[in-house]
Design an enzyme around this catalytic site. Sequence first.
Site, PDB file in Angstrom:
ATOM      1  N   LYS A 196       0.815  -1.229   0.000  1.00  0.00           N
ATOM      2  CA  LYS A 196       0.000   0.000   0.000  1.00  0.00           C
ATOM      3  C   LYS A 196       0.843   1.272   0.000  1.00  0.00           C
ATOM      4  CE  LYS A 196      -4.341  -1.931   1.440  1.00  0.00           C
ATOM      5  NZ  LYS A 196      -5.343  -2.161   2.472  1.00  0.00           N
ATOM      6  N   ARG A 231      -3.904  -9.971   4.794  1.00  0.00           N
ATOM      7  CA  ARG A 231      -4.298 -10.020   3.375  1.00  0.00           C
ATOM      8  C   ARG A 231      -3.106  -9.555   2.561  1.00  0.00           C
ATOM      9  NH1 ARG A 231      -6.230  -6.607  -0.488  1.00  0.00           N
ATOM     10  NH2 ARG A 231      -7.862  -7.367  -1.861  1.00  0.00           N
TER      11      ARG A 231
HETATM   12  N1  HH2 Z   1      -7.440  -3.685   0.802  1.00  0.00           N
HETATM   13  C1  HH2 Z   1      -7.755  -3.648  -0.507  1.00  0.00           C
HETATM   14  C2  HH2 Z   1      -8.882  -4.345  -0.975  1.00  0.00           C
HETATM   15  N2  HH2 Z   1      -9.644  -5.072  -0.136  1.00  0.00           N
HETATM   16  N3  HH2 Z   1     -10.104  -5.895   2.023  1.00  0.00           N
HETATM   17  C3  HH2 Z   1      -9.802  -5.956   3.325  1.00  0.00           C
HETATM   18  N4  HH2 Z   1     -10.548  -6.697   4.168  1.00  0.00           N
HETATM   19  N5  HH2 Z   1      -8.729  -5.282   3.848  1.00  0.00           N
HETATM   20  C4  HH2 Z   1      -7.914  -4.508   3.065  1.00  0.00           C
HETATM   21  O1  HH2 Z   1      -6.962  -3.899   3.608  1.00  0.00           O
HETATM   22  C5  HH2 Z   1      -8.218  -4.425   1.667  1.00  0.00           C
HETATM   23  C6  HH2 Z   1      -9.334  -5.139   1.172  1.00  0.00           C
HETATM   24  C7  HH2 Z   1      -6.917  -2.877  -1.465  1.00  0.00           C
HETATM   25  O2  HH2 Z   1      -5.927  -3.664  -2.034  1.00  0.00           O
HETATM   26  P1  HH2 Z   1      -5.960  -4.363  -3.504  1.00  0.00           P
HETATM   27  O3  HH2 Z   1      -7.088  -5.340  -3.597  1.00  0.00           O
HETATM   28  O4  HH2 Z   1      -4.632  -4.936  -3.768  1.00  0.00           O
HETATM   29  O5  HH2 Z   1      -6.152  -3.183  -4.527  1.00  0.00           O
HETATM   30  P2  HH2 Z   1      -7.394  -2.658  -5.356  1.00  0.00           P
HETATM   31  O6  HH2 Z   1      -8.427  -2.192  -4.382  1.00  0.00           O
HETATM   32  O7  HH2 Z   1      -6.824  -1.542  -6.206  1.00  0.00           O
HETATM   33  O8  HH2 Z   1      -7.920  -3.808  -6.195  1.00  0.00           O
END
Ligand code: HH2
Length: 255
Positions: A196, A231
């Site tokens: 992040k 995660r």
């Molecule tokens: N962070 C992201 C998405 N979903 N869910 C939970 N429970 N906790 C988190 O910290 C979290 C989440 C963001 O990360 P990512 O899926 O890699 O990116 P994007 O939202 O751009 O798909």
Amino acid sequence: MGVLNVTPDSFSDGGRYFDAGTAIAHGLQLVAEGADVVDVGGESTRPGARPVDADEERRRVVPVIAALAPHVRVSVDTRKVAVAEAAVDAGATLVNDVSASLWPVAAARGVGWVAMHMQGTPETMQVRPHYDDVVAEVGALLAERAATARAAGVEEVWVDPGIGFGKTGAHNLALLRELRRLAAIGEPLLVGTSRKGFLGQLTGGAPVGDRLEASLATAVWAMAQGAAMVRVHDVAPTLQAARLVGEDVVLQEAS
Ligand code: HH2
């Protein structure tokens, strides 16, 4: 929990697993690396992201979930009732909900639910996040939602502070520093720091592809402070780091 983004625009891996076949192969790779849960998402929630239409989001995640569910526990990362329901029909047993509002789906379908804290919506959440006491406010919201979900009949509830979701770098660090207060809510704690933006700030501007060490350090820190699950995008290195710190045996053998 291994991250599987079936999106063209996620912040760290957008477009890499947009094709269903490639996504399924990567999901199986995460399982081979040791993931207990694969978190399938069809909508980026990065800062500034535009919402995705429910039909399109469903079309992205359902075939991937159906293919992975026989091999591993699958969670669906969504804010939409229709997508959560279709995902559960396809075999998902955990609803990972960044809006902390989908407990009725989990209650009706008898699946688990993750309540994640977010201030605002992805489109605008990083504009001017504000809290008087971020740990107290995030904790209060999560405790209230967890109690509501339990009262509605959800038997498995997770809470997640939502690192980076309407939070400054200082807010993220305050939450990480005081994770034990969130663990004290009494529900298992999930934490996502992987790759992040605030890790880029902390490491003097490391680009998204260069944040593995910071991701590992914060994942291990979170587990040491009471997180029951992290995660992550990089499952194998995280597991290795976690085992090194978590298993007394390894440290004893090394000394
Ligand atoms: N962070 C992201 C998405 N979903 N869910 C939970 N429970 N906790 C988190 O910290 C979290 C989440 C963001 O990360 P990512 O899926 O890699 O990116 P994007 O939202 O751009 O798909």
